[in-house]
Design an enzyme around this catalytic site. Structure first.
Site, PDB file in Angstrom:
ATOM      1  N   GLU A   1      -2.548 -16.400  -9.847  1.00  0.00           N
ATOM      2  CA  GLU A   1      -1.437 -15.689 -10.474  1.00  0.00           C
ATOM      3  C   GLU A   1      -0.071 -16.209 -10.011  1.00  0.00           C
ATOM      4  OE1 GLU A   1      -1.837 -11.443 -10.372  1.00  0.00           O
ATOM      5  OE2 GLU A   1      -3.864 -11.503 -11.194  1.00  0.00           O
TER       6      GLU A   1
ATOM      7  N   ASN B   1     -12.585   0.496  -5.420  1.00  0.00           N
ATOM      8  CA  ASN B   1     -12.354   0.062  -6.797  1.00  0.00           C
ATOM      9  C   ASN B   1     -13.631  -0.503  -7.413  1.00  0.00           C
ATOM     10  OD1 ASN B   1     -11.440  -1.024  -9.202  1.00  0.00           O
ATOM     11  ND2 ASN B   1     -10.053  -2.491  -8.268  1.00  0.00           N
TER      12      ASN B   1
ATOM     13  N   TYR C   1       0.839  -1.204   0.000  1.00  0.00           N
ATOM     14  CA  TYR C   1       0.000   0.000   0.000  1.00  0.00           C
ATOM     15  C   TYR C   1       0.874   1.255   0.000  1.00  0.00           C
ATOM     16  CZ  TYR C   1      -3.918  -3.074   1.254  1.00  0.00           C
ATOM     17  OH  TYR C   1      -4.873  -4.060   1.257  1.00  0.00           O
TER      18      TYR C   1
ATOM     19  N   CYS D   1      -6.782  -4.872  -7.711  1.00  0.00           N
ATOM     20  CA  CYS D   1      -6.537  -4.462  -6.325  1.00  0.00           C
ATOM     21  C   CYS D   1      -6.132  -5.640  -5.446  1.00  0.00           C
ATOM     22  CB  CYS D   1      -7.745  -3.731  -5.754  1.00  0.00           C
ATOM     23  SG  CYS D   1      -9.301  -4.607  -5.900  1.00  0.00           S
ATOM     24  N   HIS D   2      -6.369  -6.864  -5.913  1.00  0.00           N
ATOM     25  CA  HIS D   2      -5.914  -8.040  -5.148  1.00  0.00           C
ATOM     26  C   HIS D   2      -4.392  -8.111  -5.087  1.00  0.00           C
ATOM     27  CE1 HIS D   2      -6.317  -9.403  -9.354  1.00  0.00           C
ATOM     28  NE2 HIS D   2      -5.279 -10.186  -9.098  1.00  0.00           N
TER      29      HIS D   2
END
Length: 184
Positions: A176, A141, A118, A149-150
């Site tokens: 991912e 978001n 962040y 945003c993950h």
């Protein structure tokens, strides 16, 4: 066109099943405008009411619209592990100011399979002390998954919060390759 000669805003939407549950996809003529997690029953109704209030017109279910058809195709490829980036026009009208700036930086600067803190993301937009404000931007978001945003995590190594729930965030990061697949 309406009586003033203006093109009326049109919102089309559909719900697709994914590995993280049903997602509502909504689009305007400008692009994908909203992605909503857990989009069944009351969650879907509330999301559609919010869109109608914010954009001034009633959303219409239209899964065959060209933009939604392409969004569905890209989402399916992403969840199947065949796509790393989304190539869709985005309508940013539901978010503005600092939040929009942070989300645009996230889209352009944090690639598939990587994460950012962040505070690091705050620094990238010239506000190094604004980690908490970045968290607020992530929570606001309107386009999660597409605007990833993950991929934003705590600088202490913690996973951080997530509008779709921490379990959903873990699943996306596992997809991912950032985290191991959850055991349960």
């Amino acid at each position: 066109m309406d009586s003033n000669g203006q093109y009326e805003q049109r919102i089309v939407w559909t719900v697709i099943d994914t590995g993280i549950g049903p997602l509502l996809l909504a689009a305007t003529r400008d692009g994908l405008v909203n992605v909503v997690f857990h989009a069944t029953g009351a969650v879907r109704r509330k999301a559609l009411e919010r869109l109608a209030a914010r954009l001034g017109t009633e959303p219409v279910e239209a899964p065959g619209s060209p933009l939604l058809t392409e969004a569905i195709r890209q989402m399916e490829a992403y969840f199947a592990g065949r796509r790393r980036d989304f190539d869709l026009p985005l309508d940013w009208s539901l978010i503005s100011g600092f939040n929009r700036e942070v989300l645009r930086e996230l889209v352009s600067g944090v690639r598939y399979g990587s994460v950012v803190g962040y505070g690091d993301l705050a620094g990238r937009v010239g506000q190094p002390g604004a980690a908490q404000a970045v968290g607020t931007a992530m929570g606001a978001n309107p386009l999660p998954v597409v605007v990833p945003c993950h991929r934003v995590v705590g600088s202490d190594g913690g996973i951080g919060g997530f509008g779709g729930g921490v379990d959903t965030k873990r699943q996306l990061l596992a997809l991912e390759g950032v985290l191991p697949e959850p055991l349960f």
